[in-house]
Design an enzyme around this catalytic site. Structure first.
Site, PDB file in Angstrom:
ATOM      1  N   LYS A 158      -3.547 -10.286  -9.764  1.00 54.58           N
ATOM      2  CA  LYS A 158      -3.227  -9.311  -8.724  1.00 54.58           C
ATOM      3  C   LYS A 158      -3.214  -7.908  -9.309  1.00 54.58           C
ATOM      4  O   LYS A 158      -2.623  -7.677 -10.370  1.00 54.58           O
ATOM      5  CB  LYS A 158      -1.854  -9.621  -8.103  1.00 54.58           C
ATOM      6  CG  LYS A 158      -1.773 -10.997  -7.472  1.00 54.58           C
ATOM      7  CD  LYS A 158      -0.353 -11.352  -7.054  1.00 54.58           C
ATOM      8  CE  LYS A 158       0.065 -10.592  -5.831  1.00 54.58           C
ATOM      9  NZ  LYS A 158       1.393 -11.077  -5.333  1.00 54.58           N
ATOM     10  N   GLY A 164      -3.004  -5.109   0.309  1.00 53.31           N
ATOM     11  CA  GLY A 164      -4.061  -5.503   1.227  1.00 53.31           C
ATOM     12  C   GLY A 164      -5.056  -6.492   0.648  1.00 53.31           C
ATOM     13  O   GLY A 164      -6.163  -6.632   1.146  1.00 53.31           O
ATOM     14  N   GLY A 165      -4.656  -7.200  -0.442  1.00 57.88           N
ATOM     15  CA  GLY A 165      -5.560  -8.185  -1.019  1.00 57.88           C
ATOM     16  C   GLY A 165      -6.609  -7.619  -1.938  1.00 57.88           C
ATOM     17  O   GLY A 165      -7.411  -8.364  -2.510  1.00 57.88           O
ATOM     18  N   HIS A 208       3.311 -17.017   3.815  1.00 59.93           N
ATOM     19  CA  HIS A 208       3.561 -15.590   3.606  1.00 59.93           C
ATOM     20  C   HIS A 208       4.492 -15.130   4.728  1.00 59.93           C
ATOM     21  O   HIS A 208       4.078 -15.044   5.876  1.00 59.93           O
ATOM     22  CB  HIS A 208       2.225 -14.847   3.644  1.00 59.93           C
ATOM     23  CG  HIS A 208       2.337 -13.372   3.444  1.00 59.93           C
ATOM     24  ND1 HIS A 208       1.445 -12.654   2.677  1.00 59.93           N
ATOM     25  CD2 HIS A 208       3.214 -12.464   3.906  1.00 59.93           C
ATOM     26  CE1 HIS A 208       1.785 -11.377   2.686  1.00 59.93           C
ATOM     27  NE2 HIS A 208       2.846 -11.233   3.442  1.00 59.93           N
ATOM     28  N   HIS A 235      -7.058 -12.809   1.476  1.00 60.91           N
ATOM     29  CA  HIS A 235      -5.740 -12.177   1.349  1.00 60.91           C
ATOM     30  C   HIS A 235      -5.501 -11.088   2.395  1.00 60.91           C
ATOM     31  O   HIS A 235      -4.589 -10.279   2.256  1.00 60.91           O
ATOM     32  CB  HIS A 235      -5.532 -11.617  -0.060  1.00 60.91           C
ATOM     33  CG  HIS A 235      -5.833 -12.597  -1.150  1.00 60.91           C
ATOM     34  ND1 HIS A 235      -5.069 -13.724  -1.370  1.00 60.91           N
ATOM     35  CD2 HIS A 235      -6.852 -12.652  -2.057  1.00 60.91           C
ATOM     36  CE1 HIS A 235      -5.588 -14.414  -2.387  1.00 60.91           C
ATOM     37  NE2 HIS A 235      -6.666 -13.783  -2.811  1.00 60.91           N
ATOM     38  N   GLU A 275       7.793  -8.318   1.436  1.00 58.85           N
ATOM     39  CA  GLU A 275       6.952  -9.497   1.598  1.00 58.85           C
ATOM     40  C   GLU A 275       7.366 -10.587   0.617  1.00 58.85           C
ATOM     41  O   GLU A 275       7.533 -10.341  -0.578  1.00 58.85           O
ATOM     42  CB  GLU A 275       5.480  -9.120   1.383  1.00 58.85           C
ATOM     43  CG  GLU A 275       5.000  -8.065   2.369  1.00 58.85           C
ATOM     44  CD  GLU A 275       3.483  -7.963   2.437  1.00 58.85           C
ATOM     45  OE1 GLU A 275       2.797  -8.586   1.599  1.00 58.85           O
ATOM     46  OE2 GLU A 275       2.994  -7.268   3.341  1.00 58.85           O
ATOM     47  N   ARG A 297       5.942   1.521   4.133  1.00 61.38           N
ATOM     48  CA  ARG A 297       5.334   2.141   5.308  1.00 61.38           C
ATOM     49  C   ARG A 297       5.505   1.208   6.489  1.00 61.38           C
ATOM     50  O   ARG A 297       6.007   0.094   6.358  1.00 61.38           O
ATOM     51  CB  ARG A 297       3.840   2.366   5.062  1.00 61.38           C
ATOM     52  CG  ARG A 297       3.100   1.077   4.677  1.00 61.38           C
ATOM     53  CD  ARG A 297       1.616   1.280   4.511  1.00 61.38           C
ATOM     54  NE  ARG A 297       0.947   0.170   3.876  1.00 61.38           N
ATOM     55  CZ  ARG A 297       0.545  -0.934   4.482  1.00 61.38           C
ATOM     56  NH1 ARG A 297       0.787  -1.086   5.779  1.00 61.38           N
ATOM     57  NH2 ARG A 297      -0.072  -1.898   3.823  1.00 61.38           N
TER      58      ARG A 297
END
Length: 661
Positions: A158, A164-165, A208, A235, A275, A297
Site C-alpha cells: 500500500k 482511493g486504492g 471494509h 480497491h 476506515e 475530508r
C-alpha cells in the site's frame, strides 16, 4: 455564518456543496478549467472564475490560482470538496494564511493522517487496533520482500500517501512480489509524488467498514454511525450501504468508540472518516477489526449516512467551520431505515472497467424514489482529464430488503446514451445472492467477475427491433405530406430492405419488409419476427415485438444505434450488408490505445519475439495504469510510440509480425 464561499472542485462534488449552501443562504463561487466552461457546477454557482487549462495540475490543483480566485471574488472560506486538494495540508495552511477559512480539518490533522505508516503508529499508541504488518521507514526492495515473507502471504502493498486504492497491490506469492512492488511504487509516485509503501497482512475475506466522525472547534467529537463499503473493484468502492449488515450494538459501539479515539488523537474538527477492515471469518466481532486509514475530508459515499440520519453533512461542515458547535450530540443521533449508494461511471466493465469517454446524448434516471447526485447533463462530455463519474444513485427504505430492491429497480430503469457505463454491472451486483443475503466482502466482485461482467449478445427479438429502428422508424411522421403519411407502403409490392448490424458477440444480416404503417416483418434467416411501433416518445418508443410490448430507449447516429430494452443497453454498428470482413477479422497485428492517455513504459523493442499475453506497453489514463499485452505470438515489427508520449484513443502503439507456419 459565511456570506460567500468558493468551492475548489468540479462536477458532482461542487454541485452537491452548492445545493446546501444555496439552501442556507450562502453565495457560492465556482472554479473551472477550459473544458468545464459550460459545466453544470459553473451554471449553478452565483459566480465562477477560470483557473486554467484542462490539465488538473494547471487548474484545479493549482493552489495559487484557487487562492487568487477566492481573493478576487471576496470569498470568506474555501470548501475543497473531496478529491483534488481536499487532503492537501499545504493548501489548508495556505487558505488560513491568506485570511480565509478552510472548510475542513486543520493542516496538522491532515498531515498526521496523510502518511499511512505514521498514522498507524499514532493509532497504535492511541489504543486503536491496527493490521499486523510493516509500517517503517526502510524502503529497500529486498528488505520489504523479507518483511512480506515474515508477515506471510497473501500481503497487501500500500502506498503510504494518498488513498482511493492508488498504489495498492495484493500479492499472493514471493515470486510476484517485486513486480507488484515496482507497479505500486510507480502508481504511488504518479498519484501522490511519494513512492514509499507499507506492507500488511491481507485478510482473506474481509469487510471494509468505515465510521463517519465529526468534530468542532470546541473539542466535541461524535461518530455518525458506520457504512459498509466492501463491494469494491481495484480497491475502488462501487456500492456502499448504511448501516452495515450484521452490525450488532456491541460491535457498533466498539467501532464508533475507536473512531472517536482516532479523531481525538489529532484534535480533529470537521467531517472525517475512519476506515476499518474487519475479519469476518467468524462473523462481525469487536476484537476482529483494524484501523486502515483516516480520510480527512467528506467522503464520496456520505449521502448514505445522510439518508439514514436526516443529517446534512455539508451543512454541518459549514457550521463547524464558522465556529458553531456540533448541531447534535451522540445521544441525539439515530438510525432510520437503510440506504444504498451506487456509483455510475463511464467505464466498460466487460473490458476490465476501462474508463470511457464520449458525449452524453441521453441521460434518464426515471425512478423518483432515488436521489441522484450528478454534475452531468445531456450534451456534456466525459473527457479523459478527470474522474469518469457520471452520477451517484442513492436510495432509502425502511429496511435493507426494500432499500436494495429499490436500488436494483432504479438501476435497471436508468439509461445513459453516448458513452459506455457500468449500469448493467451495478444492477447485476445489487441482485447478487451474497449481496442480497447481506454478506458483502472486498473479494466478492473479483470472485464473480465473469458472471457480473459477462457480455450477452442481444436476443433475436432485440436485433429485429434494432433493424427496424435503424431504418428511421423513430422519426416523427409528417402530418402535412400525404406521401409521407403512407409510412413505408409502396406501389405494387411491400417495401423491403436489407439491414446489416454488428454488435457485441456477433453480426446479422436481416431482411425488413414493411407490412403497413409502422408494422414490419423482420426475417433474420431463421424466422420472421413481427415488429410494430405502437407509440413514439422523445427518447424512444413503445414497440410490440413478437407479440410482446416493450418500452424502448434509443438513440441513432450516422453509423451506430444504441437501444435500451428490458433493462439492458446494446450498441449496434450499421454496416454494408455485403461486407462483414471487418467484423470477422480481429486485428491482432496492431496494439491499439484503448483510450486517450500517455505511454508510461515500453516493455519491448523492434525485432523482439513476444508470446500471447506478454506485457508490451503500460499506459496511464484517468488516474489508472493499464498494461497492454500481445494478442498473439509474433515479432515486434515496429514500436510507434515512446515513453511519456500522449496518445489518442485508437492510436497504433506498435505493430506485430506474425510468423508464417
Amino acid at each position: 455564518m459565511f456570506q460567500k464561499i468558493l468551492i475548489a472542485n468540479r462536477g458532482e462534488i461542487a454541485c452537491r456543496v452548492i445545493r446546501t449552501a444555496r439552501r442556507i443562504g450562502i453565495a457560492t463561487v465556482a472554479v473551472y478549467s477550459d473544458v468545464d466552461v459550460g459545466a453544470l457546477h459553473v451554471e449553478m454557482a452565483d459566480e465562477a472564475v477560470r483557473v486554467g487549462p484542462a490539465s488538473a495540475q494547471e487548474s484545479y490543483l493549482s493552489i495559487e490560482r484557487i487562492l487568487s480566485a477566492a481573493e478576487r471574488t471576496g470569498a470568506e472560506a474555501i470548501h475543497p470538496g473531496y478529491g483534488f486538494l481536499s487532503e492537501n495540508a499545504d493548501f489548508a495552511a495556505a487558505v488560513e494564511a491568506a485570511g480565509m477559512v478552510f472548510i475542513g480539518p486543520q493542516a496538522s490533522s491532515i498531515r498526521a493522517m496523510g502518511l499511512k505508516d505514521a498514522a498507524k503508529a499514532l493509532m497504535d499508541q492511541s489504543g486503536v487496533p491496527i493490521v499486523p504488518g510493516y509500517h517503517g521507514e526502510e524502503q529497500n526492495d529486498e528488505f520489504l520482500a523479507d518483511q512480506a515473507t515474515l508477515i506471510g502471504y497473501p500481503v497487501l502493498i500500500k502506498a503510504r500517501a494518498g488513498g482511493g486504492g492508488k498504489g495498492m497491490r495484493r500479492v499472493d506469492s514471493e515470486e510476484d512480489f517485486r513486480e507488484a512492488l515496482a507497479a505500486a511504487r510507480r502508481e504511488a509516485k504518479a498519484a501522490f509524488g511519494d513512492d514509499a509503501v507499507l506492507i500488511e497482512r491481507c485478510l482473506v475475506r474481509p469487510r471494509h467498514i468505515e465510521v463517519q466522525i465529526f468534530g468542532d472547534r470546541l473539542g466535541n467529537v461524535v461518530h455518525i454511525f458506520e457504512r459498509d463499503c466492501s463491494l469494491q473493484r481495484r480497491h475502488q468502492k462501487v456500492i456502499e450501504e448504511a448501516p452495515a449488515p450484521g452490525m450488532t450494538p456491541e460491535m457498533r459501539r466498539a467501532m464508533g468508540d475507536a473512531a472517536v479515539r482516532a479523531a481525538r488523537a489529532i484534535s480533529y474538527r470537521g467531517a472525517g472518516t475512519v476506515e476499518f477492515i474487519a475479519d469476518v471469518s467468524n462473523g462481525l466481532r469487536p476484537d476482529r477489526f483494524y484501523f486502515m486509514e483516516m480520510n480527512t475530508r467528506l467522503q464520496v459515499e456520505h449521502a448514505v449516512t445522510e439518508a439514514i440520519t436526516g443529517v446534512d453533512l455539508v451543512e454541518w461542515q459549514l457550521r463547524v467551520a464558522a465556529g458553531e458547535p456540533l448541531p447534535k450530540n451522540q445521544s441525539e443521533l439515530e438510525i432510520y431505515g437503510w440506504a444504498f449508494e451506487a456509483r455510475i461511471y463511464a467505464e466498460d466493465a466487460a473490458k476490465g472497467f476501462l474508463p470511457a469517454t464520449g458525449t452524453i446524448r441521453h441521460l434518464d434516471f426515471p425512478d423518483v424514489t432515488a436521489r441522484i447526485d450528478s454534475g452531468i447533463r445531456p450534451g456534456d462530455t466525459v473527457s479523459a482529464h478527470y474522474d469518469p463519474l457520471i452520477a451517484k444513485m442513492i436510495v432509502h427504505g425502511p429496511n435493507r430488503n426494500v432499500a436494495l430492491s429499490r436500488l436494483t429497480r432504479a438501476l435497471q430503469s436508468s439509461h445513459v446514451v453516448g458513452v459506455t457505463t457500468n449500469l448493467e454491472f451495478l444492477a447485476r451486483l445489487s441482485a447478487h445472492e451474497e449481496v442480497v443475503a447481506g454478506h458483502p466482502d472486498t473479494g466478492l466482485i473479483d470472485r464473480d467477475l465473469q458472471l457480473l461482467t459477462a457480455v450477452e449478445p442481444p436476443a433475436d427479438t432485440v436485433v429485429a427491433l434494432a433493424a427496424v429502428l435503424s431504418m428511421g422508424a423513430l422519426a416523427p411522421s409528417s402530418e402535412g405530406d400525404p406521401w409521407l403519411t403512407l409510412g413505408h407502403w409502396q406501389l405494387w409490392s411491400e417495401m423491403q430492405r436489407i439491414v446489416a448490424l454488428t454488435y457485441e458477440g456477433g453480426h446479422s444480416t436481416l431482411r425488413v419488409a414493411a407490412k403497413g404503417f409502422d408494422f414490419f416483418a423482420v426475417h433474420d434467416g431463421r424466422r420472421v419476427i413481427p415488429v410494430k411501433i405502437v407509440s413514439r416518445q422523445d427518447d424512444g418508443c413503445r414497440a410490440e415485438v413478437d407479440g410482446r410490448q416493450v418500452q424502448v430507449k434509443a438513440s441513432a447516429a450516422a453509423h451506430h444505434l444504441v437501444v435500451s430494452v428490458d433493462h439492458r443497453t446494446h450498441l449496434f454498428h450499421l454496416g454494408n450488408p455485403l461486407d462483414f470482413s471487418a467484423a470477422d477479422v480481429a486485428d491482432g497485428n496492431r496494439l491499439i490505445a484503448p483510450m486517450p492517455g500517455f505511454v508510461k513504459i515500453v516493455r519491448t523493442s523492434s525485432g523482439a519475439k513476444v508470446s500471447k499475453g506478454d506485457a508490451l506497453i503500460v499506459m496511464e489514463a484517468m488516474k489508472m495504469e493499464l498494461t497492454l499485452v500481445a494478442a498473439r505470438d509474433g515479432t515486434v515489427e515496429a514500436v510507434e510510440v515512446s515513453e511519456g508520449q500522449q496518445v489518442d484513443e485508437g492510436a497504433v502503439l506498435l505493430t506485430l509480425r506474425v510468423e508464417e507456419m
